[in-house]
Design a protein around this motif. Structure first.
Motif, mmCIF file in Angstrom:
data_model
loop_
_atom_site.group_PDB
_atom_site.id
_atom_site.type_symbol
_atom_site.label_atom_id
_atom_site.label_comp_id
_atom_site.label_asym_id
_atom_site.label_seq_id
_atom_site.Cartn_x
_atom_site.Cartn_y
_atom_site.Cartn_z
ATOM 1 N N THR A 140 0.833 -1.434 -0.091
ATOM 2 C CA THR A 140 0.526 -0.268 0.401
ATOM 3 C C THR A 140 0.723 1.431 -0.008
ATOM 4 O O THR A 140 1.741 1.061 1.374
ATOM 5 C CB THR A 140 -1.139 0.337 1.148
ATOM 6 N N LYS A 164 0.447 4.772 0.689
ATOM 7 C CA LYS A 164 0.018 6.069 1.181
ATOM 8 C C LYS A 164 0.500 7.579 0.736
ATOM 9 O O LYS A 164 2.208 8.171 1.187
ATOM 10 C CB LYS A 164 -0.102 5.807 2.688
ATOM 11 N N ALA A 185 -4.810 6.630 -0.876
ATOM 12 C CA ALA A 185 -3.950 5.343 -0.626
ATOM 13 C C ALA A 185 -4.081 4.376 -2.000
ATOM 14 O O ALA A 185 -5.406 4.142 -2.560
ATOM 15 C CB ALA A 185 -4.318 4.608 0.306
#
Length: 215
Positions: free
Chosen positions: A159, A161, A173
């Motif tokens: 992920t 961000k 994200a």
């Protein structure tokens, strides 16, 4: 006799502008200020008139020219990144696995604001007892260390961000997956004894001692 020209601008909708468009006929520049609270497309109609009048069938107005102004979010190009290897395969009992620079081409998105980002990695799908250690180093090298007798399949989620210094708690994200397969090794079964010598006193009743481990 030279005629005086005046340019006219009609904008629709007007709510996209904090200051409506105006046109300088000398420089040819259009000037406006957008409204930061709105997004969308404004259609600008431009025509020019002279002071010659319309007597005797005269025409003092040009045809309209149209201009579209699109007001987009500053992040109209979304954040993105590439995963060098989205499918990983190795065998059980393997030493810790290192995959250098597995995350590449990190792009935090188009913005006029300074942005910050971090990358997180986690197990999205699979058994809880698969990994002894999972780590992504600052140089985007991935460390995978499975338990010695584990084999099977699990999925990692990466992920990205993104946040700005003015609003660190509100982040956007984007994510991607890495598929991991740990293959079984067809080796002989094995075990260890906790003690190779037992001393039992005469007269002892039923005895139970933990003897086997590392099966």
């Amino acid at each position: 006799i030279s005629q005086i020209l005046s340019f006219n601008i009609i904008s629709n909708p007007t709510l996209l502008f904090a200051r409506r468009p105006s046109l300088d006929s000398a420089s040819g520049n259009i000037t406006f200020q957008v409204n930061q609270e709105h997004r969308g497309v404004a259609v600008i109609r431009i025509f020019v008139e002279d002071n010659g009048g319309t007597n005797d069938g005269g025409v003092n107005r040009s045809e309209e020219r149209w201009l579209a102004i699109r007001l987009q979010n500053r992040d109209f190009v979304p954040p993105s990144f590439d995963i060098l290897n989205s499918s990983i395969i190795f065998h059980e009992h393997s030493a810790p696995q290192l995959f250098p620079a597995i995350i590449r081409n990190i792009f935090p998105g188009t913005s006029l604001l300074r942005k910050f980002y971090e990358i997180e990695i986690s197990v999205a799908e699979g058994p809880a007892n698969a990994l002894q250690e999972l780590k992504l180093y600052p140089n985007q090298t991935l460390l995978l260390h499975t338990y010695p007798f584990f084999y099977g399949h699990f999925i990692l989620t990466v992920t990205l961000k993104i946040w700005t210094i003015s609003n660190p708690l509100n982040y956007t994200a984007t994510s991607g997956n890495i598929s991991v397969d740990v293959l079984s090794v067809n080796d002989a079964p094995d075990f260890d004894l906790s003690n190779e010598s037992l001393v039992i006193l005469e007269g002892s009743g039923l005895t139970s001692i933990s003897l086997l481990y590392n099966i």
